[in-house]
Design a protein around this motif. Structure first.
Motif, PDB file in Angstrom:
ATOM      1  N   VAL A   1      65.910  96.511  28.553  1.00 43.64           N
ATOM      2  CA  VAL A   1      66.886  96.684  27.477  1.00 43.64           C
ATOM      3  C   VAL A   1      66.117  97.051  26.208  1.00 43.64           C
ATOM      4  CG1 VAL A   1      68.691  95.589  26.100  1.00 43.64           C
ATOM      5  CG2 VAL A   1      68.440  95.019  28.520  1.00 43.64           C
ATOM      6  N   PRO A   2      66.202  98.301  25.760  1.00 40.79           N
ATOM      7  CA  PRO A   2      65.469  98.703  24.554  1.00 40.79           C
ATOM      8  C   PRO A   2      66.059  98.053  23.313  1.00 40.79           C
ATOM      9  CG  PRO A   2      66.846 100.504  25.342  1.00 40.79           C
ATOM     10  CD  PRO A   2      66.950  99.426  26.361  1.00 40.79           C
ATOM     11  N   PRO A   3      65.269  97.955  22.229  1.00 40.64           N
ATOM     12  CA  PRO A   3      65.759  97.333  20.996  1.00 40.64           C
ATOM     13  C   PRO A   3      67.017  97.995  20.451  1.00 40.64           C
ATOM     14  CG  PRO A   3      63.377  97.583  20.918  1.00 40.64           C
ATOM     15  CD  PRO A   3      63.843  98.310  22.134  1.00 40.64           C
ATOM     16  N   LEU A   4      67.123  99.317  20.576  1.00 46.72           N
ATOM     17  CA  LEU A   4      68.296 100.000  20.050  1.00 46.72           C
ATOM     18  C   LEU A   4      69.558  99.572  20.800  1.00 46.72           C
ATOM     19  CD1 LEU A   4      69.103 102.019  17.910  1.00 46.72           C
ATOM     20  CD2 LEU A   4      68.743 103.852  19.555  1.00 46.72           C
ATOM     21  N   MET A   5      69.437  99.339  22.099  1.00 43.68           N
ATOM     22  CA  MET A   5      70.587  98.863  22.857  1.00 43.68           C
ATOM     23  C   MET A   5      70.937  97.436  22.469  1.00 43.68           C
ATOM     24  SD  MET A   5      71.202  98.833  26.988  1.00 43.68           S
ATOM     25  CE  MET A   5      71.322 100.622  27.059  1.00 43.68           C
ATOM     26  N   SER A   6      69.939  96.612  22.189  1.00 45.91           N
ATOM     27  CA  SER A   6      70.208  95.257  21.709  1.00 45.91           C
ATOM     28  C   SER A   6      70.957  95.285  20.385  1.00 45.91           C
ATOM     29  CB  SER A   6      68.889  94.486  21.550  1.00 45.91           C
ATOM     30  OG  SER A   6      68.224  94.377  22.793  1.00 45.91           O
ATOM     31  N   ALA A   7      70.601  96.254  19.525  1.00 46.18           N
ATOM     32  CA  ALA A   7      71.313  96.383  18.247  1.00 46.18           C
ATOM     33  C   ALA A   7      72.782  96.716  18.469  1.00 46.18           C
ATOM     34  CB  ALA A   7      70.637  97.454  17.393  1.00 46.18           C
ATOM     35  N   TYR A   8      73.067  97.583  19.437  1.00 45.82           N
ATOM     36  CA  TYR A   8      74.460  97.885  19.763  1.00 45.82           C
ATOM     37  C   TYR A   8      75.184  96.638  20.272  1.00 45.82           C
ATOM     38  CZ  TYR A   8      74.725 102.946  19.142  1.00 45.82           C
ATOM     39  OH  TYR A   8      74.794 104.211  18.597  1.00 45.82           O
ATOM     40  N   GLN A   9      74.486  95.852  21.064  1.00 52.23           N
ATOM     41  CA  GLN A   9      75.100  94.625  21.563  1.00 52.23           C
ATOM     42  C   GLN A   9      75.442  93.679  20.413  1.00 52.23           C
ATOM     43  OE1 GLN A   9      72.114  93.274  24.310  1.00 52.23           O
ATOM     44  NE2 GLN A   9      72.915  94.495  26.010  1.00 52.23           N
ATOM     45  N   HIS A  10      74.539  93.561  19.447  1.00 49.36           N
ATOM     46  CA  HIS A  10      74.800  92.679  18.300  1.00 49.36           C
ATOM     47  C   HIS A  10      75.979  93.189  17.478  1.00 49.36           C
ATOM     48  CE1 HIS A  10      71.375  90.485  19.469  1.00 49.36           C
ATOM     49  NE2 HIS A  10      70.437  91.240  18.886  1.00 49.36           N
ATOM     50  N   ILE A  11      76.064  94.499  17.282  1.00 55.89           N
ATOM     51  CA  ILE A  11      77.188  95.057  16.529  1.00 55.89           C
ATOM     52  C   ILE A  11      78.500  94.817  17.272  1.00 55.89           C
ATOM     53  CG2 ILE A  11      78.212  97.192  15.655  1.00 55.89           C
ATOM     54  CD1 ILE A  11      75.920  96.275  13.970  1.00 55.89           C
ATOM     55  N   MET A  12      78.457  94.949  18.604  1.00 61.20           N
ATOM     56  CA  MET A  12      79.652  94.691  19.396  1.00 61.20           C
ATOM     57  C   MET A  12      80.087  93.237  19.259  1.00 61.20           C
ATOM     58  SD  MET A  12      81.928  95.905  21.535  1.00 61.20           S
ATOM     59  CE  MET A  12      81.311  97.383  22.343  1.00 61.20           C
ATOM     60  N   ARG A  13      79.139  92.315  19.304  1.00 57.00           N
ATOM     61  CA  ARG A  13      79.491  90.899  19.130  1.00 57.00           C
ATOM     62  C   ARG A  13      80.049  90.639  17.739  1.00 57.00           C
ATOM     63  NH1 ARG A  13      74.152  90.286  21.600  1.00 57.00           N
ATOM     64  NH2 ARG A  13      74.395  89.791  23.827  1.00 57.00           N
ATOM     65  N   ALA A  14      79.432  91.270  16.720  1.00 57.23           N
ATOM     66  CA  ALA A  14      79.922  91.069  15.356  1.00 57.23           C
ATOM     67  C   ALA A  14      81.329  91.623  15.178  1.00 57.23           C
ATOM     68  CB  ALA A  14      78.961  91.733  14.366  1.00 57.23           C
ATOM     69  N   SER A  15      81.612  92.780  15.795  1.00 56.02           N
ATOM     70  CA  SER A  15      82.954  93.351  15.668  1.00 56.02           C
ATOM     71  C   SER A  15      83.996  92.489  16.380  1.00 56.02           C
ATOM     72  CB  SER A  15      82.954  94.779  16.216  1.00 56.02           C
ATOM     73  OG  SER A  15      82.598  94.782  17.595  1.00 56.02           O
ATOM     74  N   VAL A  16      83.633  91.929  17.534  1.00 51.89           N
ATOM     75  CA  VAL A  16      84.565  91.022  18.226  1.00 51.89           C
ATOM     76  C   VAL A  16      84.830  89.785  17.379  1.00 51.89           C
ATOM     77  CG1 VAL A  16      84.837  89.540  20.253  1.00 51.89           C
ATOM     78  CG2 VAL A  16      83.936  91.863  20.516  1.00 51.89           C
ATOM     79  N   TYR A  17      83.758  89.243  16.779  1.00 52.71           N
ATOM     80  CA  TYR A  17      83.937  88.073  15.908  1.00 52.71           C
ATOM     81  C   TYR A  17      84.834  88.423  14.724  1.00 52.71           C
ATOM     82  CZ  TYR A  17      82.933  84.708  12.249  1.00 52.71           C
ATOM     83  OH  TYR A  17      83.054  83.778  11.232  1.00 52.71           O
ATOM     84  N   CYS A  18      84.614  89.584  14.122  1.00 53.33           N
ATOM     85  CA  CYS A  18      85.430  89.971  12.968  1.00 53.33           C
ATOM     86  C   CYS A  18      86.897  90.159  13.355  1.00 53.33           C
ATOM     87  CB  CYS A  18      84.871  91.251  12.345  1.00 53.33           C
ATOM     88  SG  CYS A  18      83.286  91.028  11.515  1.00 53.33           S
ATOM     89  N   TYR A  19      87.137  90.671  14.559  1.00 51.81           N
ATOM     90  CA  TYR A  19      88.540  90.847  14.955  1.00 51.81           C
ATOM     91  C   TYR A  19      89.207  89.500  15.207  1.00 51.81           C
ATOM     92  CZ  TYR A  19      92.591  93.203  16.855  1.00 51.81           C
ATOM     93  OH  TYR A  19      93.887  93.662  17.045  1.00 51.81           O
ATOM     94  N   LEU A  20      88.486  88.581  15.833  1.00 53.53           N
ATOM     95  CA  LEU A  20      89.045  87.232  16.021  1.00 53.53           C
ATOM     96  C   LEU A  20      89.253  86.538  14.690  1.00 53.53           C
ATOM     97  CD1 LEU A  20      86.921  86.020  19.090  1.00 53.53           C
ATOM     98  CD2 LEU A  20      89.280  86.851  19.095  1.00 53.53           C
ATOM     99  N   LEU A  21      88.316  86.748  13.749  1.00 53.00           N
ATOM    100  CA  LEU A  21      88.481  86.191  12.408  1.00 53.00           C
ATOM    101  C   LEU A  21      89.700  86.785  11.727  1.00 53.00           C
ATOM    102  CD1 LEU A  21      87.332  84.462  10.042  1.00 53.00           C
ATOM    103  CD2 LEU A  21      86.020  86.518   9.376  1.00 53.00           C
ATOM    104  N   HIS A  22      89.911  88.086  11.926  1.00 56.91           N
ATOM    105  CA  HIS A  22      91.091  88.734  11.353  1.00 56.91           C
ATOM    106  C   HIS A  22      92.377  88.085  11.857  1.00 56.91           C
ATOM    107  CE1 HIS A  22      94.126  91.712  10.405  1.00 56.91           C
ATOM    108  NE2 HIS A  22      94.286  91.978  11.705  1.00 56.91           N
ATOM    109  N   ILE A  23      92.432  87.790  13.163  1.00 56.30           N
ATOM    110  CA  ILE A  23      93.622  87.137  13.723  1.00 56.30           C
ATOM    111  C   ILE A  23      93.798  85.738  13.133  1.00 56.30           C
ATOM    112  CG2 ILE A  23      94.631  86.255  15.868  1.00 56.30           C
ATOM    113  CD1 ILE A  23      93.254  88.558  17.330  1.00 56.30           C
ATOM    114  N   ALA A  24      92.679  84.989  13.009  1.00 55.66           N
ATOM    115  CA  ALA A  24      92.770  83.625  12.453  1.00 55.66           C
ATOM    116  C   ALA A  24      93.229  83.646  11.000  1.00 55.66           C
ATOM    117  CB  ALA A  24      91.404  82.947  12.588  1.00 55.66           C
TER     118      ALA A  24
END
Length: 579
Positions: free
Chosen positions: A478-501
């Motif tokens: 897993v290259p670092p750039l792919m890990s960065a995409y994974q982190h952004i994906m997790r952050a966007s999911v968190y932000c959407y759940l926060l939006h619902i809350a």
């Protein structure tokens, strides 16, 4: 030094002294009968080489039968290794199909028929002591129209000594005689006493200077045999293109390859050949190095020289030029920092020449890449530098006990340092990440459905980037750039759940009263100052005490904004490439 002609004459005189001229030996042939024959002598310095060719008169052969293509008979005086070559042309190449008949090979211990010069036995006979320097040995050759090739020794036995059935019989036009090593021989042909008087005619025609030199070089080259005392072959090259495919681990190289070696047998006096100091000809047959790629892949495994030009100089120097020489070798990308890999690949070269120890030496005076010269790199990799080094291996055998090709002392490696064109990949894949970070930051300033739509756009961009990243990045890690995409994906999911809350807290707050500790925490002035909220002496603060769940929504929104931005800073510093 005694000449071979004088030596053979002495043998003849001794034979005549011991036996009367009309006395006959074990094959019932007398020397008086041989006086009616034409003859050719092969001296002991000729070695294994076919120099003189005779044209075969198949139509005028007065002993040919209706079902025969060829019927020849001649006699030989030698101690061993009587070589007869039947060929279609008078300049056969080592790979051409011929009929090579050897009587008394291996010190007069066996006889054989071969379909290539020096190789590919198709018939063998183990009868010994067929030849003699005191008594002529008769040899009779018959080729039928059905493809049968018979070799007889008249007076030895009625059955053929050798027999070979050729499914694709050759149309023989020429015959030549030779011997092996330091052995000499005298051949007798077109003999009147046996009725074979019009079989062969020595080929004589006016030759040009080039033809004379070609014949001399082929003869001096001794059937493309290895030059004596040859220990090294020099080479140089000019790079033309270089491409690397990490998915298949193949390095494709194309270059102009030149090789040089010294063969003193090929020297000549320019004055004897029209002042020619160098010579090249498509029919030139001399020894050439069997260059092999030791780490080759696909069609490059093994023999490497398939199309080349030869030039011989009057001082015995030989040059081999291979334009557009191509190779494919194995090269595994062991770096784990896509797209900023910097790898080292090489092309391992050696000479495989029947256990002969011939070293490759790079000519350092000729650089593989001139100043400001461009090397075409039709891939996502950039050429950095090149070096030629000797392979560190003390092995003296070309093959392992299992017959596998291996490196040995004297081999060289052409090393290349390659760097992936990371700028392109950073522009394509890193810029969407920066855009997603900005969109997530802006989402904290929006409310309602606009905020949710912006977060969903970030999710879609991240998913699109991951999908295309898998087509280019290495699947082995897993290259670092792919890990960065994974982190952004997790952050966007968190932000959407926060939006619902937040929407739930603002529009449908719980009816239960907020716990006292939660209210105290939200009213803590340092926390409100850090989160950018109004402190306790403001009118808005006082009004918010009646609706604590809306206040909690603001605390979560501002706190998450700060936390997400801190994560983005760490992400850009650690995972995203910056060079």
């Amino acid at each position: 030094m005694l000449s071979a002609e004088w030596l053979i004459s002495v043998f003849l005189y001794l034979a005549l002294a011991l036996h009367p001229a009309n006395a006959k030996g074990r094959y019932n042939i007398s020397f008086a009968q041989l006086d009616t024959c034409d003859s050719i002598e092969i001296d002991k310095f000729a070695g294994y080489a076919y120099k003189d060719f005779f044209m075969i008169h198949t139509l005028d052969n007065n002993n040919i039968l209706p079902n025969e293509r060829l019927h020849l008979k001649f006699y030989v005086l030698t101690s061993m290794d009587a070589h007869i070559l039947l060929s279609v042309t008078n300049h056969p190449r080592p790979e051409d199909r011929v009929y090579e008949i050897v009587i008394g090979a291996g010190g007069d211990t066996f006889s054989t028929i071969r379909t290539n010069m020096g190789m590919k036995r198709v018939s063998t006979n183990q009868d010994i002591e067929l030849l003699s320097v005191y008594e002529p040995t008769p040899i009779e050759i018959v080729q039928t129209k059905d493809g049968d090739l018979y070799v007889y020794i008249p007076g030895f036995k009625k059955e053929p000594l050798l027999h070979y059935i050729d499914p694709s019989p050759l149309n023989i036009n020429y015959i030549s005689f030779s011997t092996f090593g330091m052995n000499s021989a005298r051949w007798f042909y077109d003999c009147a006493f046996d009725g074979f008087t019009n079989e062969m005619e020595r080929e004589e025609h006016e030759q040009s200077v080039e033809d004379r030199l070609l014949g001399a070089l082929i003869y001096q080259g001794a059937n493309s045999s290895l030059p004596s005392n040859l220990t090294e072959v020099q080479f140089n090259f000019q790079m033309q293109s270089l491409a690397y495919d990490p998915s298949s681990a193949h390095l494709h190289a194309r270059m102009q390859l030149m090789m040089h070696w010294q063969d003193d047998r090929l020297r000549w006096q320019p004055e004897s050949y029209g002042r020619l100091t160098s010579f090249e000809h498509p029919l030139l047959q001399i020894w050439t190095p069997h260059l092999v790629i030791l780490n080759g892949a696909l069609e490059s495994l093994g023999s490497a020289l398939k199309d080349f030009e030869l030039r011989v100089y009057s001082n015995g120097n030989v040059s081999l030029l291979a334009n557009n020489w191509e190779s494919t070798t194995w090269c595994v990308d062991t770096e784990r920092n896509w797209p900023d890999e910097r790898i080292n690949c090489d092309i391992q070269l050696g000479i495989d020449q029947n256990q002969a120890k011939i070293a490759l030496t790079h000519d350092n005076e000729r650089k593989p890449l001139a100043h400001n010269e461009h090397v075409n790199t039709p891939s996502g990799w950039t050429f950095v530098k090149i070096a030629v080094v000797h392979v560190e291996n003390a092995t003296t055998l070309r093959y392992t006990p299992k017959g596998i090709l291996q490196t040995m002392s004297g081999d060289v490696a052409i090393g290349f340092t390659l760097h992936r064109n990371g700028t392109f990949y950073r522009l394509v894949f890193a810029m969407p990440l920066y855009a997603c970070e900005i969109f997530l930051g802006l989402s904290f300033l929006l409310r309602g459905y606009r905020r949710g739509a912006l977060i969903l756009i970030v999710v879609m961009l991240t998913a699109w980037g991951l999908m295309y990243l898998t087509r280019h990045a290495s699947p082995h890690y897993v290259p670092p750039l792919m890990s960065a995409y994974q982190h952004i994906m997790r952050a966007s999911v968190y932000c959407y759940l926060l939006h619902i809350a937040i929407m739930w807290l603002e529009r449908y707050p719980p009816r239960a009263k907020a716990p006292a500790w939660l209210v105290s925490l939200m009213n803590w002035s340092p926390l409100r100052l850090i989160l950018g909220l109004r402190i306790s002496d403001s009118t808005e603060f006082c009004d918010s005490q009646a609706r604590p769940w809306r206040q909690l929504a603001k605390v979560l929104n501002n706190g998450s904004f700060i936390g997400v931005n801190i994560c983005f800073i760490l992400l850009n510093t650690i995972d995203l490439p910056t060079h």
